[in-house]
Design a protein around this motif. Structure first.
Motif, mmCIF file in Angstrom:
data_model
loop_
_atom_site.group_PDB
_atom_site.id
_atom_site.type_symbol
_atom_site.label_atom_id
_atom_site.label_comp_id
_atom_site.label_asym_id
_atom_site.label_seq_id
_atom_site.Cartn_x
_atom_site.Cartn_y
_atom_site.Cartn_z
ATOM 1 N N VAL A 53 -3.065 -4.428 -2.250
ATOM 2 C CA VAL A 53 -1.882 -4.701 -1.868
ATOM 3 C C VAL A 53 -1.701 -6.022 -0.991
ATOM 4 N N PRO A 54 -1.705 -7.141 -1.380
ATOM 5 C CA PRO A 54 -1.270 -8.038 -0.621
ATOM 6 C C PRO A 54 -0.006 -8.314 0.074
ATOM 7 N N SER A 55 -0.336 -8.753 1.509
ATOM 8 C CA SER A 55 1.169 -8.845 2.159
ATOM 9 C C SER A 55 1.329 -10.352 1.874
ATOM 10 N N VAL A 68 -8.004 -8.282 6.449
ATOM 11 C CA VAL A 68 -8.566 -7.392 5.198
ATOM 12 C C VAL A 68 -9.475 -6.113 5.856
ATOM 13 N N HIS A 69 -9.352 -5.019 5.556
ATOM 14 C CA HIS A 69 -10.295 -3.863 6.155
ATOM 15 C C HIS A 69 -11.405 -3.710 5.226
ATOM 16 N N SER A 285 -2.792 0.383 5.549
ATOM 17 C CA SER A 285 -3.835 1.321 5.120
ATOM 18 C C SER A 285 -4.838 0.097 4.580
ATOM 19 N N ALA A 286 -6.386 0.831 4.173
ATOM 20 C CA ALA A 286 -7.477 -0.175 4.000
ATOM 21 C C ALA A 286 -7.160 -0.878 2.762
ATOM 22 N N SER A 287 -5.990 -0.501 1.719
ATOM 23 C CA SER A 287 -5.764 -1.220 0.481
ATOM 24 C C SER A 287 -4.822 -2.208 0.642
ATOM 25 N N ASN A 288 -4.279 -2.213 1.818
ATOM 26 C CA ASN A 288 -3.262 -3.337 2.106
ATOM 27 C C ASN A 288 -4.061 -4.596 2.933
ATOM 28 N N GLY A 464 5.667 -6.576 10.163
ATOM 29 C CA GLY A 464 5.072 -7.775 10.183
ATOM 30 C C GLY A 464 3.983 -7.809 8.979
ATOM 31 N N CYS A 465 3.748 -6.670 8.401
ATOM 32 C CA CYS A 465 2.966 -6.609 7.242
ATOM 33 C C CYS A 465 3.349 -5.047 6.403
ATOM 34 N N SER A 466 2.903 -4.888 5.358
ATOM 35 C CA SER A 466 3.103 -3.688 4.619
ATOM 36 C C SER A 466 1.799 -2.573 5.085
#
Length: 466
Positions: A53-55, A68-69, A285-288, A464-466
């Motif tokens: 899920v890109p910000s 990126v995580h 989270s690691a998927s954002n 600032g981001c999701s």
């Protein structure tokens, strides 16, 4: 007649407005928890293993990189995106970073460290890389090669692994940078003022060496090179370390991007372009994804600043913590609790560390407000944990920090807990009296963190981001 009709319409409108205002106020009073708690989806605490899920928050800013995580669905460094995060290893390295900060401040680090094989170059002691969870991709050289670097506000020198590996090089996902293939690469001469206080010289070329607290090491040439942030932001003659002897656990990243306050840090070197200002957002989270943005473009208008203080650690940004609220409860904090050792904000520390007395009260109030939830055993440095099995939502007390200058920062709901599994979700704070308090990266999640180094201030803004 029309005058009377208009007058009646005004009366009706006024009654509607008054009724709405009083109703809204009554609702706020009636549901007081709205003001000091929030309800979140339990599933939102855990990353998706399949979708990224890109910000979009910084997508229109020309000088912005994607954060990126390492192990999430957005990472090209992770070979197995379905693999569970090794939380025990992450927090083991987190504790190693904390202990290294303590060791450095206590001046217990030996003057001489182990010499790196093949170059016989003593590496300077630094701080541990820590969790190394987040990275950015930046271009280096001519033609540019995109490389993935851990970003760290607690380190200064940017470095990457280079060919040839004269000693040893750890495994990385991308090809190593080859300086002989770049027309803009230059070694720094030993006679250069920038070579002062470096480790050694080789054939009149300046060498550098850094040994981190966890035993990781990088040794090589101090060099200058062209860095490409975006296609429209290309920077010449940036000093960096071209490492030819590197050891450590860097999760497949090619090196490190130094964002500390020192003269070798990337923001310090690019002051004429970006005015020594940068901001970042760590995703929920690691998927954002989040962002790392250089310069003031795109900084939120709602940002609130607190002064950068003189930290006992020259490699970190000092802040002044004045107070903490948990729900409707203000913790009893005396000025000396934080002033003795101070406080820092750090992108590389995971779990926020507080003075033991402060943490004990925070934990007590938090447990009281979470008394309806099933508790479970602690893990690693965390000792207040819950079993959310079978729950769709949980209601958490809001936690806010008051910083110097009157700035109050409310943590995001995902910036309070560290989720190991759904049956073990823990309060992401710990007590420690031997170091400065550390405002860690769990608590920074989704906040826009602005470092105006030239203005000696750090700013915070929500969303600032999701």
């Amino acid at each position: 007649m029309s005058i009377m009709r208009n007058f009646l319409n005004m009366i009706i409108l006024l009654c509607v407005c008054l009724n709405w205002c009083f109703t809204e106020g009554a609702e706020k009073r009636e549901s007081g928890k709205v003001l000091d708690s929030y309800t979140i989806q339990v599933s939102s605490l855990f990353p998706s293993s399949s979708s990224c899920v890109p910000s979009s928050k910084a997508s229109n800013t020309k000088s912005s990189l994607r954060v990126v995580h390492m192990h999430g669905a957005c990472s090209h460094l992770s070979s197995n995106k379905d693999a569970r995060l090794d939380h025990d290893e992450i927090l083991r390295r987190d504790q190693a970073r904390v202990e290294s900060i303590h060791s450095k401040l206590s001046k217990n680090i030996a003057d001489e460290v182990s010499k790196a094989k093949s170059t016989e170059l003593p590496a300077k002691s630094g701080i541990t890389i820590g969790s190394a969870n987040y990275f950015v991709t930046i271009g280096i050289g001519t033609p540019k090669q995109d490389i993935s670097l851990i970003f760290d506000t607690g380190s200064d020198l940017t470095w990457t692994q280079c060919e040839p590996c004269l000693g040893s090089c750890y495994s990385q996902k991308e090809p190593k940078f080859n300086p002989s293939s770049s027309s803009s690469y230059h070694n720094v001469s030993c006679s250069s003022p920038m070579c002062e206080n470096t480790a050694s010289c080789s054939a009149s070329n300046c060498l550098y060496g850094i040994r981190y607290g966890d035993g990781s090491i990088t040794v090589g040439f101090l060099a200058k090179e062209k860095f490409t942030v975006t296609n429209s932001d290309v920077l010449d003659d940036v000093y960096f370390g071209c490492g030819e002897n590197n050891r450590g656990l860097f999760n497949g990243a090619a090196g490190l991007l130094g964002l500390g306050p020192g003269k070798f840090s990337f923001p310090s070197q690019t002051t004429t372009t970006y005015n020594n200002i940068f901001s970042y957002c760590i995703p929920s989270s690691a998927s954002n994804t989040g962002h790392l943005t250089f310069g003031s473009a795109g900084v939120s208008e709602s940002v609130k600043f607190t002064p950068i203080t003189s930290s006992s650690s020259s490699s970190h940004y000092g802040i002044n913590i004045i107070g903490i609220n948990v729900g409707d409860k203000k913790l009893e904090i005396t000025p000396t609790l934080f002033s003795t050792r101070g406080a820092i904000i750090d992108s590389g520390t995971v779990i926020t560390r507080l003075p033991t007395k402060v943490y004990a009260e925070l934990r007590s109030v938090f447990k009281e407000k979470m008394s309806s939830y099933k508790t479970t055993s602690g893990r690693s440095v965390t000792d207040t944990c819950y079993d959310f099995t079978g729950l769709e939502t949980v209601t958490l007390p809001k936690i806010s920090f008051s910083f110097g200058g009157g700035t109050v920062v409310e943590l995001d709901g995902k910036g309070i807990l560290y989720p190991f599994t759904i049956s073990q979700v823990c309060l992401a704070f710990a007590g420690n009296d031997t170091i400065p308090a550390i405002f860690g990266n769990v608590q920074q999640k989704t906040l826009e963190i602005v470092h105006d180094v030239a203005g000696r201030r750090v700013g915070f803004a929500p969303n600032g981001c999701s």
